[in-house]
Scaffold this active site. Structure first.
Site, PDB file in Angstrom:
ATOM      1  N   HIS A  77       0.830  -1.195   0.000  1.00 25.16           N
ATOM      2  CA  HIS A  77       0.000   0.000   0.000  1.00 25.16           C
ATOM      3  C   HIS A  77       0.870   1.253   0.000  1.00 25.16           C
ATOM      4  O   HIS A  77       2.061   1.197   0.300  1.00 25.16           O
ATOM      5  CB  HIS A  77      -0.884   0.013   1.248  1.00 25.16           C
ATOM      6  CG  HIS A  77      -0.089   0.339   2.484  1.00 25.16           C
ATOM      7  ND1 HIS A  77       0.564  -0.626   3.210  1.00 25.16           N
ATOM      8  CD2 HIS A  77       0.218   1.524   3.081  1.00 25.16           C
ATOM      9  CE1 HIS A  77       1.214  -0.059   4.205  1.00 25.16           C
ATOM     10  NE2 HIS A  77       1.030   1.252   4.153  1.00 25.16           N
ATOM     11  N   THR A  79       0.586   4.726   2.023  1.00 27.06           N
ATOM     12  CA  THR A  79      -0.162   5.404   3.083  1.00 27.06           C
ATOM     13  C   THR A  79      -0.525   6.823   2.650  1.00 27.06           C
ATOM     14  O   THR A  79       0.324   7.570   2.169  1.00 27.06           O
ATOM     15  CB  THR A  79       0.678   5.481   4.379  1.00 27.06           C
ATOM     16  OG1 THR A  79       1.094   4.166   4.738  1.00 27.06           O
ATOM     17  CG2 THR A  79      -0.124   6.086   5.527  1.00 27.06           C
ATOM     18  N   HIS A 156       5.028   6.751  -0.952  1.00 30.24           N
ATOM     19  CA  HIS A 156       5.837   5.577  -1.267  1.00 30.24           C
ATOM     20  C   HIS A 156       5.077   4.301  -0.949  1.00 30.24           C
ATOM     21  O   HIS A 156       4.070   4.335  -0.230  1.00 30.24           O
ATOM     22  CB  HIS A 156       7.113   5.594  -0.413  1.00 30.24           C
ATOM     23  CG  HIS A 156       6.796   5.382   1.039  1.00 30.24           C
ATOM     24  ND1 HIS A 156       6.379   6.418   1.849  1.00 30.24           N
ATOM     25  CD2 HIS A 156       6.770   4.260   1.805  1.00 30.24           C
ATOM     26  CE1 HIS A 156       6.125   5.941   3.051  1.00 30.24           C
ATOM     27  NE2 HIS A 156       6.345   4.624   3.061  1.00 30.24           N
ATOM     28  N   THR A 158       6.189   0.799   0.876  1.00 28.44           N
ATOM     29  CA  THR A 158       7.276   0.091   1.555  1.00 28.44           C
ATOM     30  C   THR A 158       7.366  -1.325   0.995  1.00 28.44           C
ATOM     31  O   THR A 158       6.370  -2.044   0.949  1.00 28.44           O
ATOM     32  CB  THR A 158       7.021   0.025   3.079  1.00 28.44           C
ATOM     33  OG1 THR A 158       7.021   1.349   3.594  1.00 28.44           O
ATOM     34  CG2 THR A 158       8.098  -0.785   3.789  1.00 28.44           C
TER      35      THR A 158
HETATM   36  O1  ACK Z   1       5.178   1.983   4.947  1.00 25.05           O
HETATM   37  P1  ACK Z   1       4.223   2.885   5.588  1.00 25.05           P
HETATM   38  O2  ACK Z   1       3.780   4.103   4.875  1.00 25.05           O
HETATM   39  O3  ACK Z   1       4.724   3.274   7.062  1.00 25.05           O
HETATM   40  O4  ACK Z   1       2.955   2.067   6.036  1.00 25.05           O
HETATM   41  C1  ACK Z   1       2.961   1.759   7.383  1.00 25.05           C
HETATM   42  C2  ACK Z   1       1.598   1.920   7.981  1.00 25.05           C
HETATM   43  O5  ACK Z   1       1.554   3.216   8.519  1.00 25.05           O
HETATM   44  C3  ACK Z   1       1.309   0.906   9.079  1.00 25.05           C
HETATM   45  O6  ACK Z   1       2.319   0.869  10.007  1.00 25.05           O
HETATM   46  C4  ACK Z   1       2.802   3.867   8.391  1.00 25.05           C
HETATM   47  N1  ACK Z   1       3.070   4.540   9.650  1.00 25.05           N
HETATM   48  C5  ACK Z   1       3.253   3.982  10.873  1.00 25.05           C
HETATM   49  N2  ACK Z   1       3.422   4.926  11.804  1.00 25.05           N
HETATM   50  C6  ACK Z   1       3.344   6.122  11.173  1.00 25.05           C
HETATM   51  C7  ACK Z   1       3.432   7.475  11.590  1.00 25.05           C
HETATM   52  N3  ACK Z   1       3.622   7.813  12.857  1.00 25.05           N
HETATM   53  N4  ACK Z   1       3.313   8.432  10.654  1.00 25.05           N
HETATM   54  C8  ACK Z   1       3.119   8.107   9.378  1.00 25.05           C
HETATM   55  N5  ACK Z   1       2.999   6.861   8.920  1.00 25.05           N
HETATM   56  C9  ACK Z   1       3.118   5.873   9.792  1.00 25.05           C
HETATM   57  C10 ACK Z   1       3.796   2.810   8.052  1.00 25.05           C
END
Ligand code: ACK
Length: 225
Positions: A77, A79, A156, A158
């Site tokens: 995904h 985010t 992005h 991951t």
């Molecule tokens: O790879 P990502 O964008 O980084 O997708 C995961 C998803 O949420 C579930 O963990 C993102 N994520 C986790 N904590 C945060 C945060 N504090 N701020 C922004 N994105 C986050 C993580």
């Protein structure tokens, strides 16, 4: 009658369809396989691994594993808004206006690797950008020249994380590389790969601008557990 309480998700984002997940994971696998054969990459990257890891054979697909993600499920995904089950301000209004369940085509324009994460950069369209709710200036370092990143530049997917690294690191790593590029830093090493030129910006940070962007299909939705 019971109507049920509205629940705000852990995060909202663009979830790749199964076909696009399979396709992108194939790219990821062959990217790692290719990196594995590049002495210059391994030298630069492994030199930044923690001392204990240096003795291990550089099995990149184990090092950058996906096993901790999404409860072990094969989800990919991008985010759009990390709402932390409603802990962040404006989450409820965001959900109302975001239009869940809509289909989008995402363009992946680059791949990047650091000693902590591997990710794909997403170039958001004009329709997608308003859904992306990140204040990119927050991750700015307090020292050095302030560079205001373009909106959406943190977007992005991951792909993999090193041991004991959380996926939230991937976006921070991307911003960190972009700051080096915007600060006019020239790559210290350049490798010609099948997918494009892989450039090193020091400290084991690499970015490959894809000669042909990878389009993926996605559904805008929430992640709850
Ligand atoms: O790879 P990502 O964008 O980084 O997708 C995961 C998803 O949420 C579930 O963990 C993102 N994520 C986790 N904590 C945060 C945060 N504090 N701020 C922004 N994105 C986050 C993580």
């Amino acid at each position: 009658t019971e109507v049920g309480l509205p629940v705000i998700a852990l995060f909202y984002g663009w979830f790749l369809t199964k076909k696009s997940v399979d396709c992108l994971l194939e790219y990821y696998k062959s990217f790692l396989e290719d990196l594995q054969k590049r002495p210059l990459f391994l030298e630069e990257t492994i030199s930044t691994f923690t001392p204990g890891d240096q003795k291990l054979p550089p099995i990149l697909d184990i090092y950058f594993s996906r096993s901790k993600f999404s409860g072990g499920r094969n989800l990919l995904h991008c985010t759009a808004n990390f709402t932390d089950y409603g802990q962040t301000p404006g989450a409820a209004n965001y959900v109302k206006s975001s239009g869940l369940g809509r289909a989008f085509k995402l363009q992946l324009t680059a791949l990047f690797v650091t000693p902590r994460t591997v990710g794909a950069r997403v170039k958001l369209s004009r329709a997608q950008l308003p859904l992306f709710n990140f204040d990119e200036s927050v991750s700015e370092p307090t020292t050095g020249d302030p560079v205001t990143p373009d909106p959406g530049s943190r977007a992005h997917v991951t792909l993999g994380c090193a041991p004991n690294v959380e996926p939230v690191q991937t976006g921070l790593d991307l911003m960190d590389i972009l700051r080096s590029i915007e600060g006019d830093e020239k790559p210290s090493i350049t490798l010609n790969m099948d997918l494009g030129k892989l450039c090193c910006y020091g400290k084991g940070r690499w970015m490959l601008d894809l000669t042909k962007p990878i389009p993926v299909n996605s559904l805008f939705s929430g992640f709850y557990a």
